[in-house]
Design a protein around this motif. Sequence first.
Motif, mmCIF file in Angstrom:
data_model
loop_
_atom_site.group_PDB
_atom_site.id
_atom_site.type_symbol
_atom_site.label_atom_id
_atom_site.label_comp_id
_atom_site.label_asym_id
_atom_site.label_seq_id
_atom_site.Cartn_x
_atom_site.Cartn_y
_atom_site.Cartn_z
ATOM 1 N N ALA A 73 0.894 -1.128 0.040
ATOM 2 C CA ALA A 73 0.015 0.202 -0.080
ATOM 3 C C ALA A 73 0.890 1.332 -0.126
ATOM 4 O O ALA A 73 0.589 2.108 -1.046
ATOM 5 C CB ALA A 73 -0.951 -0.020 1.217
ATOM 6 N N LEU A 74 1.898 1.486 0.650
ATOM 7 C CA LEU A 74 2.896 2.490 0.878
ATOM 8 C C LEU A 74 3.419 2.516 -0.538
ATOM 9 O O LEU A 74 3.644 3.700 -1.016
ATOM 10 C CB LEU A 74 3.926 2.292 1.995
ATOM 11 N N ASN A 75 4.105 1.500 -1.234
ATOM 12 C CA ASN A 75 4.752 1.539 -2.401
ATOM 13 C C ASN A 75 3.720 2.124 -3.462
ATOM 14 O O ASN A 75 4.025 2.655 -4.721
ATOM 15 C CB ASN A 75 5.307 -0.058 -2.890
ATOM 16 N N LYS A 76 2.380 1.596 -3.510
ATOM 17 C CA LYS A 76 1.408 2.357 -4.537
ATOM 18 C C LYS A 76 1.373 3.756 -4.138
ATOM 19 O O LYS A 76 0.776 4.327 -5.184
ATOM 20 C CB LYS A 76 0.160 1.411 -4.245
ATOM 21 N N ASN A 77 1.673 4.292 -3.043
ATOM 22 C CA ASN A 77 1.395 5.635 -2.830
ATOM 23 C C ASN A 77 2.857 6.232 -2.752
ATOM 24 O O ASN A 77 3.132 7.317 -2.101
ATOM 25 C CB ASN A 77 0.943 5.753 -1.585
ATOM 26 N N GLY A 78 3.758 6.009 -3.599
ATOM 27 C CA GLY A 78 5.052 6.757 -3.666
ATOM 28 C C GLY A 78 6.287 6.199 -2.967
ATOM 29 O O GLY A 78 7.364 6.760 -3.283
ATOM 30 N N HIS A 113 9.014 9.392 8.374
ATOM 31 C CA HIS A 113 10.122 8.774 7.564
ATOM 32 C C HIS A 113 9.751 7.245 7.403
ATOM 33 O O HIS A 113 10.311 6.657 8.568
ATOM 34 C CB HIS A 113 11.302 9.084 7.772
ATOM 35 N N VAL A 114 9.017 6.599 6.731
ATOM 36 C CA VAL A 114 8.917 5.151 6.882
ATOM 37 C C VAL A 114 9.894 4.285 6.094
ATOM 38 O O VAL A 114 10.243 4.386 4.863
ATOM 39 C CB VAL A 114 7.277 4.925 6.341
ATOM 40 N N ARG A 115 10.284 3.399 6.729
ATOM 41 C CA ARG A 115 11.520 2.325 6.277
ATOM 42 C C ARG A 115 11.109 0.855 6.474
ATOM 43 O O ARG A 115 9.832 0.843 7.199
ATOM 44 C CB ARG A 115 12.825 2.707 7.118
ATOM 45 N N GLU A 116 11.676 0.039 6.250
ATOM 46 C CA GLU A 116 11.383 -1.420 6.216
ATOM 47 C C GLU A 116 11.257 -1.801 7.573
ATOM 48 O O GLU A 116 10.208 -2.505 7.968
ATOM 49 C CB GLU A 116 12.341 -2.215 5.490
ATOM 50 N N LEU A 117 11.969 -1.393 8.372
ATOM 51 C CA LEU A 117 11.897 -1.801 9.901
ATOM 52 C C LEU A 117 10.681 -1.013 10.522
ATOM 53 O O LEU A 117 9.972 -1.688 11.246
ATOM 54 C CB LEU A 117 13.255 -0.952 10.726
ATOM 55 N N GLN A 157 -1.668 6.155 7.520
ATOM 56 C CA GLN A 157 -2.991 6.007 7.113
ATOM 57 C C GLN A 157 -3.512 7.264 6.215
ATOM 58 O O GLN A 157 -4.038 7.179 5.337
ATOM 59 C CB GLN A 157 -3.995 6.036 8.261
ATOM 60 N N ASN A 158 -2.476 8.318 6.646
ATOM 61 C CA ASN A 158 -3.030 9.544 5.538
ATOM 62 C C ASN A 158 -2.473 9.382 4.080
ATOM 63 O O ASN A 158 -2.913 9.638 3.187
ATOM 64 C CB ASN A 158 -2.365 10.775 6.310
ATOM 65 N N VAL A 159 -1.079 8.802 4.289
ATOM 66 C CA VAL A 159 -0.380 8.356 2.982
ATOM 67 C C VAL A 159 -1.153 7.431 2.175
ATOM 68 O O VAL A 159 -1.591 7.592 1.020
ATOM 69 C CB VAL A 159 0.852 7.787 3.063
#
Length: 181
Positions: A45-50, A107-111, A165-167
Amino acid sequence: MSEETKKERPNEEECLRLLRNYGTPEHVIRHCLAVAKAAEILADALNKNGYALDVDLIRFAACLHDIARVHSRHAAVGAEYLRSLGYEEAADLIKPHMIYAPENPEHVRELDVLCLADRMVKEDRYIGLEKRMTEILGRNRENPEVYGKIQGKIYQTLKQRNFIQNVIGCSMDCLLLDKIP
């Protein structure tokens, strides 16, 4: 390029073999698989949003994040075991998962994805962050120092969850509730 990147990451079947060969209890294996599913859905979902998160690394690390849960320091023990197999990147995600708090909620990372998924899944069921964290706080009510530390981590994790959730444009419940038993 790391050794792990050169070495092919195990698929779910191979992760199951690693878990069972290590002696990980079946209920923990079910938990690991549920966390992996939640983490994969969240990363997608994050990857679909950039974002450009490494979904394979997240899935692999999540499948094995509690491989050594029978040990008191299971995160460190599990990370060292994976490191001994040449899986440095996964070990780096697994080692801090029990003491983790987001450094920067925006700042969202794999961890971050792995730890958030782990905190929303109890055993093999998605129960959401609030319910899971309420249970953890309840177990530590008698220890004010630990209780305070957990509250700080919860606050940071909630900030990050809200940012995510906003992203992605929907709640975690909307994203995961029907997909994780």
